[in-house]
Design a protein around this motif. Structure first.
Motif, PDB file in Angstrom:
ATOM      1  N   ALA A  21       0.831  -1.201   0.000  1.00 52.96           N
ATOM      2  CA  ALA A  21       0.000   0.000   0.000  1.00 52.96           C
ATOM      3  C   ALA A  21       0.869   1.256   0.000  1.00 52.96           C
ATOM      4  O   ALA A  21       1.957   1.289   0.596  1.00 52.96           O
ATOM      5  CB  ALA A  21      -0.910  -0.002   1.220  1.00 52.96           C
ATOM      6  N   ASP A  22       0.392   2.282  -0.661  1.00 52.35           N
ATOM      7  CA  ASP A  22       1.119   3.548  -0.763  1.00 52.35           C
ATOM      8  C   ASP A  22       0.829   4.400   0.471  1.00 52.35           C
ATOM      9  O   ASP A  22      -0.119   5.182   0.503  1.00 52.35           O
ATOM     10  CB  ASP A  22       0.672   4.281  -2.039  1.00 52.35           C
ATOM     11  CG  ASP A  22       1.406   5.599  -2.240  1.00 52.35           C
ATOM     12  OD1 ASP A  22       2.324   5.892  -1.443  1.00 52.35           O
ATOM     13  OD2 ASP A  22       1.048   6.335  -3.179  1.00 52.35           O
ATOM     14  N   ILE A  23       1.656   4.239   1.496  1.00 51.09           N
ATOM     15  CA  ILE A  23       1.453   4.989   2.746  1.00 51.09           C
ATOM     16  C   ILE A  23       2.671   5.843   3.090  1.00 51.09           C
ATOM     17  O   ILE A  23       2.877   6.213   4.245  1.00 51.09           O
ATOM     18  CB  ILE A  23       1.128   4.040   3.924  1.00 51.09           C
ATOM     19  CG1 ILE A  23       2.224   2.985   4.104  1.00 51.09           C
ATOM     20  CG2 ILE A  23      -0.225   3.378   3.710  1.00 51.09           C
ATOM     21  CD1 ILE A  23       2.038   2.137   5.358  1.00 51.09           C
ATOM     22  N   ASN A  24       3.458   6.184   2.103  1.00 50.11           N
ATOM     23  CA  ASN A  24       4.650   7.006   2.326  1.00 50.11           C
ATOM     24  C   ASN A  24       4.294   8.484   2.189  1.00 50.11           C
ATOM     25  O   ASN A  24       4.402   9.078   1.113  1.00 50.11           O
ATOM     26  CB  ASN A  24       5.749   6.624   1.335  1.00 50.11           C
ATOM     27  CG  ASN A  24       6.220   5.198   1.519  1.00 50.11           C
ATOM     28  OD1 ASN A  24       6.469   4.770   2.647  1.00 50.11           O
ATOM     29  ND2 ASN A  24       6.335   4.460   0.433  1.00 50.11           N
ATOM     30  N   PHE A  25       3.838   9.071   3.292  1.00 52.86           N
ATOM     31  CA  PHE A  25       3.435  10.468   3.289  1.00 52.86           C
ATOM     32  C   PHE A  25       4.565  11.345   3.832  1.00 52.86           C
ATOM     33  O   PHE A  25       5.313  10.939   4.728  1.00 52.86           O
ATOM     34  CB  PHE A  25       2.184  10.658   4.137  1.00 52.86           C
ATOM     35  CG  PHE A  25       0.987   9.905   3.635  1.00 52.86           C
ATOM     36  CD1 PHE A  25       0.243  10.397   2.579  1.00 52.86           C
ATOM     37  CD2 PHE A  25       0.621   8.694   4.211  1.00 52.86           C
ATOM     38  CE1 PHE A  25      -0.866   9.707   2.106  1.00 52.86           C
ATOM     39  CE2 PHE A  25      -0.490   7.995   3.751  1.00 52.86           C
ATOM     40  CZ  PHE A  25      -1.225   8.503   2.689  1.00 52.86           C
ATOM     41  N   GLU A  26       4.660  12.556   3.320  1.00 51.55           N
ATOM     42  CA  GLU A  26       5.690  13.485   3.775  1.00 51.55           C
ATOM     43  C   GLU A  26       5.326  14.129   5.106  1.00 51.55           C
ATOM     44  O   GLU A  26       6.200  14.427   5.924  1.00 51.55           O
ATOM     45  CB  GLU A  26       5.899  14.582   2.720  1.00 51.55           C
ATOM     46  CG  GLU A  26       6.453  14.067   1.391  1.00 51.55           C
ATOM     47  CD  GLU A  26       6.614  15.183   0.379  1.00 51.55           C
ATOM     48  OE1 GLU A  26       6.276  16.346   0.712  1.00 51.55           O
ATOM     49  OE2 GLU A  26       7.087  14.900  -0.741  1.00 51.55           O
ATOM     50  N   GLU A  27       4.035  14.349   5.326  1.00 56.88           N
ATOM     51  CA  GLU A  27       3.601  15.059   6.523  1.00 56.88           C
ATOM     52  C   GLU A  27       3.724  14.170   7.767  1.00 56.88           C
ATOM     53  O   GLU A  27       3.625  12.958   7.693  1.00 56.88           O
ATOM     54  CB  GLU A  27       2.137  15.511   6.369  1.00 56.88           C
ATOM     55  CG  GLU A  27       1.881  16.419   5.188  1.00 56.88           C
ATOM     56  CD  GLU A  27       1.707  15.657   3.881  1.00 56.88           C
ATOM     57  OE1 GLU A  27       1.572  16.320   2.832  1.00 56.88           O
ATOM     58  OE2 GLU A  27       1.720  14.407   3.895  1.00 56.88           O
ATOM     59  N   ASP A  28       3.915  14.802   8.920  1.00 65.11           N
ATOM     60  CA  ASP A  28       3.912  14.069  10.181  1.00 65.11           C
ATOM     61  C   ASP A  28       2.503  13.554  10.443  1.00 65.11           C
ATOM     62  O   ASP A  28       1.509  14.208  10.119  1.00 65.11           O
ATOM     63  CB  ASP A  28       4.347  14.979  11.333  1.00 65.11           C
ATOM     64  CG  ASP A  28       5.823  15.345  11.250  1.00 65.11           C
ATOM     65  OD1 ASP A  28       6.580  14.587  10.617  1.00 65.11           O
ATOM     66  OD2 ASP A  28       6.200  16.406  11.792  1.00 65.11           O
ATOM     67  N   GLY A  29       2.423  12.378  11.062  1.00 63.78           N
ATOM     68  CA  GLY A  29       1.118  11.818  11.362  1.00 63.78           C
ATOM     69  C   GLY A  29       1.248  10.522  12.123  1.00 63.78           C
ATOM     70  O   GLY A  29       2.351  10.051  12.433  1.00 63.78           O
ATOM     71  N   CYS A  30       0.112   9.921  12.427  1.00 64.71           N
ATOM     72  CA  CYS A  30       0.098   8.711  13.248  1.00 64.71           C
ATOM     73  C   CYS A  30       0.555   7.487  12.457  1.00 64.71           C
ATOM     74  O   CYS A  30       0.690   7.517  11.232  1.00 64.71           O
ATOM     75  CB  CYS A  30      -1.305   8.477  13.811  1.00 64.71           C
ATOM     76  SG  CYS A  30      -2.514   7.949  12.574  1.00 64.71           S
ATOM     77  N   ASN A  31       0.750   6.407  13.180  1.00 63.21           N
ATOM     78  CA  ASN A  31       1.148   5.131  12.581  1.00 63.21           C
ATOM     79  C   ASN A  31      -0.003   4.545  11.757  1.00 63.21           C
ATOM     80  O   ASN A  31      -1.175   4.744  12.069  1.00 63.21           O
ATOM     81  CB  ASN A  31       1.537   4.150  13.687  1.00 63.21           C
ATOM     82  CG  ASN A  31       2.015   2.829  13.128  1.00 63.21           C
ATOM     83  OD1 ASN A  31       2.861   2.781  12.258  1.00 63.21           O
ATOM     84  ND2 ASN A  31       1.451   1.747  13.640  1.00 63.21           N
ATOM     85  N   ILE A  32       0.353   3.820  10.691  1.00 59.60           N
ATOM     86  CA  ILE A  32      -0.647   3.165   9.846  1.00 59.60           C
ATOM     87  C   ILE A  32      -0.364   1.673   9.791  1.00 59.60           C
ATOM     88  O   ILE A  32       0.767   1.257   9.523  1.00 59.60           O
ATOM     89  CB  ILE A  32      -0.636   3.724   8.407  1.00 59.60           C
ATOM     90  CG1 ILE A  32      -0.916   5.231   8.408  1.00 59.60           C
ATOM     91  CG2 ILE A  32      -1.665   3.001   7.541  1.00 59.60           C
ATOM     92  CD1 ILE A  32      -0.796   5.866   7.030  1.00 59.60           C
ATOM     93  N   ILE A  33      -1.393   0.874  10.071  1.00 63.07           N
ATOM     94  CA  ILE A  33      -1.329  -0.578   9.903  1.00 63.07           C
ATOM     95  C   ILE A  33      -2.149  -0.943   8.670  1.00 63.07           C
ATOM     96  O   ILE A  33      -3.263  -0.458   8.500  1.00 63.07           O
ATOM     97  CB  ILE A  33      -1.906  -1.303  11.135  1.00 63.07           C
ATOM     98  CG1 ILE A  33      -1.062  -1.024  12.375  1.00 63.07           C
ATOM     99  CG2 ILE A  33      -2.002  -2.810  10.886  1.00 63.07           C
ATOM    100  CD1 ILE A  33      -1.680  -1.573  13.645  1.00 63.07           C
TER     101      ILE A  33
END
Length: 393
Positions: free
Chosen positions: A47-59
Motif C-alpha cells: 500500500a502507498d502509505i509514504n506520506f511526507e507530513e507528520d502523522g500517526c502510525n498506519i497498519i
C-alpha cells in the motif's frame, strides 16, 4: 482513537481507491487519531502509505478480494485481530464486487460491526435511487431495471444498519430519510483532495488542451467530446489538443482502444492511459478546461473537486448530481445538453474564445474547492464518531 477504514487503496484499481488515499493522508494528521488501520483489498504490491507530513502510525491488513464470497469472514476476522475503536466504510454499491451475491455480502459488514459494538460510519458515494441503470451500464431491460431497483432498496437497508450513513449531497439525505424512515443520515461534503497554492492561471505554450479525466465506457463517453472539439476547430481555426486522461471502466474493457481506432484520423488527440497520483497535478495544470462528457451521474464528482483545486474552468452536462453540486458548493461552468454534440461544441467554444470568461470560471472554482479541504472533511467524521460514542454511553 484507533480508526479502521474498510476500503480499496492504492495500488488497487478498485473504485474509490484514490479517495481513500486522501482520507488516510488527512486522518493521520488529526490529533485525535492515534493509529489508522487500513482493511484493504488484496494486492501483490504494498500500500502507498509514504506520506511526507507528520502523522500517526498506519497498519495495513489486506483482508478482502473483489468478488470474494468469504468477505464477511475475512474482514470480520481482521477487525477482531486489530480491535479498532471506530470504523469507517468507504463505499458504493459495487465496491466489493460486480457479482450480485459477493457485492451484497460486503454490504452486510457495517451491521456486523455495529453488532460488535464498534462505532460505525458508512460513507456512501452514490444511492441507487439516483442511478440511471441504463446509461450507467447495468441493463437496458426495463424488467431487470425494476429487479435491480428492488435489490438496491434491500442493499440500502443493509447499509443503513450502520450507526450513521454519510452522503456527499444534501438531496441524498432527504431522499433516504423519506424512503427509509431513518434519521441516522448526515451530509458530509466530498471535499477537495489537494489545495495547492492559488495558481497563476497561466497556460503552457502551444495548443489549448481540452481534457477529460476518469474511467470511460459506461456513462462517460469520449465520442461526443472528440466530435465537439472537431466542430470547434472548424468554426474557429483554434489550435486545440484533445486529452483523454484515464482508463476503461471495468465493465467496458477495450473501450478506449476502440476509440483510438475509430478516431485515428483526428489530429492532436492524446490518450494518456492510467494517470499516476504524482502526475495528476501536471495533467490538470496544463489543461485549458476540464470536460465532463457524461450521459448520467452516479454521485458526487471527485474530478470536479480536483478541477476546482487546480483552478480550472469546467464544461458539464446539465443533469443530476453535477447540477446539484454547482448549487450546493458554488462551482461554476458552462453547461451543455448531454445528447447534443453542437451544444457541447458551443460550450467549449465559449471558453476557448473568451480567456477573460475562462479566468472567471477558474477563480470561482478554486474558491469553491478551498471551502471544503479534506482536513475539514475528516474533522467532520471525527465529530460524528464522538456523537456515536456519546449516544452509546
Amino acid at each position: 482513537m484507533r480508526l479502521a477504514i474498510v476500503t480499496a487503496y492504492p495500488p488497487s484499481k478498485v473504485t474509490l481507491n484514490e479517495y481513500a488515499y486522501h482520507l488516510v493522508k488527512y486522518f493521520r494528521q488529526h490529533q485525535e487519531v492515534s493509529e489508522l488501520i487500513l482493511l484493504t483489498d488484496v494486492s501483490d504490491k504494498e500500500a502507498d502509505i509514504n506520506f511526507e507530513e507528520d502523522g500517526c502510525n498506519i497498519i495495513v491488513k489486506q483482508c478482502w478480494s473483489f468478488n470474494s464470497y468469504s468477505i464477511l469472514f475475512s474482514v470480520m476476522k481482521a477487525v477482531k485481530q486489530t480491535k479498532p475503536d471506530a470504523i469507517l466504510f468507504n463505499l458504493q454499491f459495487m465496491k466489493f464486487g460486480d457479482k450480485k451475491i459477493a457485492a451484497a455480502l460486503g454490504l452486510l459488514l457495517p451491521k456486523r460491526c455495529v453488532m460488535n459494538n464498534i462505532p460505525t460510519i458508512v460513507l456512501l458515494h452514490n444511492i441507487m435511487e439516483q442511478v440511471d441503470l441504463e446509461s450507467s451500464g447495468f441493463t437496458k431491460n426495463k424488467l431487470l431495471q425494476k429487479i435491480y431497483t428492488g435489490i438496491g432498496t434491500m442493499l440500502t437497508r443493509f447499509i443503513l444498519g450502520a450507526d450513521i450513513v454519510a452522503v456527499t449531497i444534501d438531496k441524498y439525505v432527504h431522499i433516504l430519510k423519506a424512503k427509509y424512515k431513518t434519521e441516522d443520515i448526515v451530509q458530509i461534503p466530498h471535499g477537495t483532495f489537494e489545495l495547492p497554492v492559488e495558481p497563476n492561471y497561466q497556460l503552457p505554450e502551444g495548443p489549448l488542451q481540452i481534457m477529460t479525466f476518469g474511467k470511460f465506457g459506461t456513462y462517460k463517453k469520449v465520442e461526443i467530446m472528440i466530435e465537439a472539439v472537431e466542430k470547434v476547430r472548424l468554426r474557429t481555426d483554434a489550435d486545440l489538443e484533445i486529452v483523454i486522461a484515464g482508463t476503461d471502466n471495468p465493465n467496458v474493457p477495450g473501450y478506449l482502444e476502440s476509440m483510438k481506432t475509430k478516431y485515428a484520423h483526428v489530429p492532436q488527440l492524446r490518450f494518456t492511459g492510467y494517470v499516476e497520483e504524482v502526475d495528476v497535478p501536471r495533467i490538470f495544470a496544463d489543461s485549458a478546461m476540464v470536460v465532463f462528457p457524461y450521459t448520467s451521474t452516479t454521485g458526487s464528482s471527485g474530478v470536479l473537486h480536483q478541477a476546482g483545486s487546480y483552478g480550472k474552468a469546467v464544461v458539464m452536462p446539465d443533469l443530476g448530481d453535477l447540477s446539484l453540486l454547482v448549487k450546493d458548493e458554488g462551482y461554476k461552468g458552462e453547461f451543455f445538453d448531454p445528447e447534443s454534440i453542437d451544444s457541447l461544441a458551443d460550450a467549449i467554444e465559449k471558453i476557448v474564445l473568451d480567456p477573460v470568461y475562462r479566468n472567471t470560471l477558474e477563480k470561482a472554482n478554486y474558491k469553491a474547492a478551498t471551502a471544503f479541504p479534506m482536513s475539514k472533511i475528516t474533522s467532520m467524521y471525527i465529530e460524528q464518531f464522538k456523537a456515536i460514542k456519546a449516544k452509546k454511553k
